[in-house]
Write a protein that holds these residues in place. Sequence first.
Motif, PDB file in Angstrom:
ATOM      1  N   ASN A 286      -7.279   1.462   1.900  1.00  0.00           N
ATOM      2  CA  ASN A 286      -6.951   1.904   0.541  1.00  0.00           C
ATOM      3  C   ASN A 286      -7.134   0.770  -0.460  1.00  0.00           C
ATOM      4  O   ASN A 286      -6.749  -0.375  -0.190  1.00  0.00           O
ATOM      5  CB  ASN A 286      -5.497   2.419   0.586  1.00  0.00           C
TER       6      ASN A 286
ATOM      7  N   CYS B 178      -5.373   0.888   6.165  1.00  0.00           N
ATOM      8  CA  CYS B 178      -6.005   2.169   5.904  1.00  0.00           C
ATOM      9  C   CYS B 178      -7.224   2.045   4.976  1.00  0.00           C
ATOM     10  O   CYS B 178      -7.871   3.047   4.659  1.00  0.00           O
ATOM     11  CB  CYS B 178      -5.000   3.165   5.342  1.00  0.00           C
TER      12      CYS B 178
ATOM     13  N   CYS C 295      -5.905  -2.531   1.244  1.00  0.00           N
ATOM     14  CA  CYS C 295      -5.062  -2.392   2.446  1.00  0.00           C
ATOM     15  C   CYS C 295      -5.919  -2.591   3.673  1.00  0.00           C
ATOM     16  O   CYS C 295      -6.912  -1.904   3.880  1.00  0.00           O
ATOM     17  CB  CYS C 295      -4.383  -1.028   2.470  1.00  0.00           C
TER      18      CYS C 295
ATOM     19  N   CYS D  28       0.849  -1.176   0.000  1.00  0.00           N
ATOM     20  CA  CYS D  28       0.000   0.000   0.000  1.00  0.00           C
ATOM     21  C   CYS D  28       0.892   1.236   0.000  1.00  0.00           C
ATOM     22  O   CYS D  28       1.682   1.422   0.925  1.00  0.00           O
ATOM     23  CB  CYS D  28      -0.907  -0.005   1.222  1.00  0.00           C
TER      24      CYS D  28
ATOM     25  N   LYS E 167       0.111   4.213   0.422  1.00  0.00           N
ATOM     26  CA  LYS E 167      -0.371   5.228   1.362  1.00  0.00           C
ATOM     27  C   LYS E 167       0.246   5.046   2.747  1.00  0.00           C
ATOM     28  O   LYS E 167       0.804   5.957   3.331  1.00  0.00           O
ATOM     29  CB  LYS E 167      -1.900   5.104   1.484  1.00  0.00           C
ATOM     30  N   CYS E 168       0.121   3.816   3.257  1.00  0.00           N
ATOM     31  CA  CYS E 168       0.601   3.599   4.621  1.00  0.00           C
ATOM     32  C   CYS E 168       1.814   2.692   4.708  1.00  0.00           C
ATOM     33  O   CYS E 168       2.417   2.561   5.762  1.00  0.00           O
ATOM     34  CB  CYS E 168      -0.528   3.037   5.494  1.00  0.00           C
TER      35      CYS E 168
HETATM   36 ZN   LIG Z   1      -2.517   1.224   3.653  1.00  0.00          ZN
END
Ligand SMILES: [Zn+2]
Length: 1007
Positions: free
Chosen positions: A972, A970, A967, A947, A949-950
Motif C-alpha cells: 500500500n 501489503c 507498506c 499502514c 490497510k494492514c
Molecule cells: Zn500494509
Amino acid sequence: SDVVGAHFTRELLETVSKLPETSYSKRALSELISAINELVFGMIKEAEQNDEILDIIRHIVQEIIVNYDNIESIEMDFEDAISSQGFDERYPTIVRSLRKLFSRDIGYLLSQAKEALTRFLSDVILVINGTERPEYYELIFARTVTRILDMYAKERISKEEAYRKLKEERQRVVEIILESIMRIMRPNENLETGSSEYAKYYHRALSTGQYLKAYVIREITNSEEIHNVIMSLIEITEKNEDIKISELFGLVNALLDAYDNVIMRWKRAIISETLKTIKSLRRHFLSHIKKLSKGFKEFEIEQINVRYDEATDEIYILADSGRIRRPLISVNTLVRRALIEDLYRQISQQPERLKVTSDVHARMFFKEIVLEGLITYVLPNDVIDTTLKTFDALNIPWDSNEIEKMRDQIETTLRNILESILSRIRLFGKPKIKPLADELEKDKDVIVKIVLDYISRKDVSIRELALRELNNIRKDLKERKVSWRELIKNGIVEYIDADEEENLYVALYPEDLEDEHTHIEVDPLLILGLSASLIPFPEHNASPRNVYGANMMRQAIGFPFANFKYRPDTRQHVMFYPEKPIVRSIVSKYIGFERRPAGQNFVVAIISYEGYNMQDAIIFNKGALERGLARSMFLKTYEAEEMSYGTPEAKDEIINPMNEEVRRRYQLIYRPQEEAYSKLDEDGIARVGSRLKGSYVVIGKISPERFGGEQIGIRRIDNSTKLSSEEFGVVDTVYVMPSPENVKNMLVRVKVRSHMVPEIGDKFASRHGQKGVIGLIVPEEDMPFTEDGIVPDVIFNPHAIPSRKTVGHILEMLAGKVGALIGEEIDGTPFSGTNEEWLREMLKKLGFSYRGVEVLYDGRTGKRFLAEIYMGVIYYQRLHHLVEDKIHARSRGPVQILTKQPTEGKSRHGGLRFGEMEKDCLIGHGAAMALKDRLLDESDKTIIYVCAKCGNIADEQKVGNTTRVFCRVCGNTEDIYPVEVSYAFKLLLDELKSLLIFPRLRVGERL
Ligand SMILES: [Zn+2]
C-alpha cells in the motif's frame, strides 16, 4: 661419627624389636624408624657428638616409641627444650627434621581424629533419625499403667500394691531407656582400645549419656503433669465405685498427652545436648590441632561448624562462617574451678585421713590432676549444661532407696575414673609426679568418700559457686595477679561466634546468674559492634535508630589519617577542625577515635523555625559556618601514565599539547580551547596552587595516533586528563613516579583540593540515627539567643523526637551541656554511662534549669519565645553526601541508542527519572498535558507511519528531496498516516515481530 650413628640406630632398632606386639601398624613403625634414621644422620653431621643434644634426641625418640598416641606432650617438651637451649639457631637441620617427624605423626593423628568425629556424628544422627525411638517404651509404659489402674479399679489389688507396681514399672521403663541410650552412646568398636582417641571419644559419649540419664530420670519421676494425672486417677477410683469408663479414658488420654510432652522435651534435650557435644568436640578438636600445628607453617585446617536444622531434622557440618568472635565468661569453668577449690579444701582440712599431703608436689598433684580429672569426668567439662543438669540431678530429693542406688553407681564410677587417671599418670606422667601416683593409691578410698560426700550435699548452689569464683578472679585482676591471656588459656573467657551463641544462655550481669545460664557477659557493652558501641546512651534509644546511627557513623567526614597529604586516594574528605566528642563511650578511647575524630560538638536548640526545618531539615547558624563549623575539604586524585606501545617511538608523552613546537613536530591538528590548558606548566602538569574549574586540563598528554592497534606515522592526538564539567578546585599535590605496573612508564598523579563549606542540602547526623539536611542558613543576628547571648549552631525540629524515640539524643544534649560547662568529658558508655540524675543535679548547680530548657529570644523581633526551649551540646557528624556532588539538572542531552530515552546518572549528563510514583502524582492531579510533556514530548517521542490497510509500520524512503512512504507488507502507498508514539512503544512492536508475533495498529482518527 659414623660409628656413633650406626651404634645409635642399632640400639634403637633393638629397642623397637623388644617392644611387645602392640596394635601400632607396621607402617607407622617403619615410618618412625626411617624418620629416626634421617634424624640420626642429620644429627651426626651437625651435632658432632654433642652429648647434650644426643640426650635430648634419645629421650624424645624413646618417648615417641612409648607413647605414640600422646605425641602432643612430647611435641611440647620438644619445643620447650629447643627454645630453652637455643638449639633452633645452633642445629637448624636437626630441629627441622624433628619437626618434620612430628608433623608426619600429626597428620596420622589427625586422620584418626577426623574418622572418630565422623563416626561419632553418624551415631548421633542415628539417635535422632534412627528407628530406636524411646516413644515406643513410653507407650508400653502408658498401657501398663492403664492395666494396673484397671486392676485396682476392679479391686484385684490394693492401693499400696498399685502404687508399688506403678513405681516398679516406671523404674523398669527408665532402665530400658537408659540401656538403649547407653547402647547408642557406646564407643565405636573400630577404635583401638586404650588409644588416646578412644579415651576422648569414650569420655564424650559418657558425658552425653550421663546427662541424658539424669535428665530422663528427672523428667519422668518429677513430671508434675504425670504425677497429677496418676493421683487423680487413683483418687477417682477410690472415691467413686461406679466409675465411668469415659472419665477414666479421658484421664488415661491426659496421661498419654503428658508423656508426649515429656518425650518432646526429651527429644529436644537430646538434640541440643548432641549439638553441644559436637560443638565442644569440635572446639576440642580444633584447639588440639592448633596446639599441634604450633610451629608448622605448612599446616592449615578449615574450621568446622555444626548446625541443626529443625525443619529437616538434620545436622549440618559447615565450614567456618568467618564471623567475629566475642569474649564471654564461661560459667562452667567458674563452677569447675570453684568445685576443685572446695574439694581441695575439704581434703586438705582432713590431713589425718590422707597419707600424702605434706609435699608441695602432692598438693599440686591433688589439685591439678586428681581433682581436675575427677571433676572433668563426674561433672563433665565443656558441656556446661551437662554439668549443671547432672549436678542438679544429683541434688534432687529422692527417696533413700534411690539415692543409695545412685551412690553405689557414683562410687563405682569414681573409683574407675580415679584408677584410670592414676594409671595414665603412671604411664605418661612427668617424672616428678609419676611416683606420687603410686603413693596416692593408698588414699583412693578417702578421696572417693570425700568427693561423694561433697557432691551429694544439698546446700551447694551452682550460682554461688560461680559468683564466688568470679569474685576471686576479679580480685586477682585488680591486683594484676592474672592476665587476660591467662583467663583465655584457663577457659574462663571463651571467644564465641554468633553461630555458637545460638546454643548458649548468657547472663547480662553476674547478679542475673541462674542455674540455666551457660555464660556471663564480660560487659554488656560487648554485645554491640564497634560503631554501635560508640553511640552514647544507646540503651535509651529505639533499636533501629542505633542501627541507623551506627551505619551513618561510617559516612561521617573526619580526620581519618594524619598522612592524607601523602596518600594518593582517588577521593578523600578531610574535616578542618574535628573535635573529640564531649559525651563519649569508653570505646572511643581504645579504637583511637579521640585521636582521629569525625565530627564536632554543636550547640543545638530544639524548636521549629518558620517551616524551614520541616521534616528532617535543620537550620544552620551562618555565623558558625563562617567561623569554620563543619568545614571540610575534598581531595580528588587524577592520574595519567606514559604508556609505551611496542616500538620505542610509539609512546605517550606527558607534555603541554598547546606548545607550538610540540604541535608542529607531531602534526597535532586538533586545536582545543586554549583557556582549558592555561594552567599547565611546560612539563604538561598543572602548577601546584593553580585554580581549576570545569573541563580544565590537569595533566597534558599526547598519544600516538593509532588505527586498529597499529601505529600510523608520527602524528599524535591529544589525550589529556581533564576535570569533568562540574568539578573545581586547587592543585594540591603533584606526584611524579614510575608506574607500579611497569617501572619504565612515568606515572603522574595530581591531587586537586576543593573547599566544602556547608550549604543548603548538605547532610548531617547525630550519633542516634537522627539525620537531616540543611534547610536554611540564617544570619547569626536572626537566630534565637539565650539571655547569656548564646546562639545555637543548629536548630533541630522537635517532631523528630517522639516518633523515633531517640531518648539517647536528648540525654546526650543534656550531658554535652554539662560537659561543656564544667569542661570535662562525660561518660556515655552503653549500659554504664553517667547517671541522668547526676547530670540534672549538675545543671542545677551550674545555674541552669535541671530540665535542660532555656528562655530564648527571637533574633528578628527581640521578643521572648513563650515556650522554654530545650538546648544543649551534642556531637554532630557531617556525612559525605554533599549537595555539591549531587545537584544536577538537564534540559536536553544525550539519549540511549536503543530506546532513545535520556541517559541515566549525573556523570553521563543524564535526565532525572520521572518514575511510577511521580506519574501517579500527575494523574492524581489530572495534569494530563504535563504528563504527556514529561513522558512523551520531552522523552522519546517519535513519528511512525502506519499502514491503515494492514496495520503494519510503513517504511520511509527518501528519493531526492521527496520522501516516499509505502507498506512493505501489503504494498500500500496511499492509506498511510503519521502517528506520534513513544519510541519505546515502537521498540516493543519490533521485538514482538522478532518473536514472530505480528502486532497490528488500527488508525482511528485520521488527521
Ligand atoms: Zn500494509
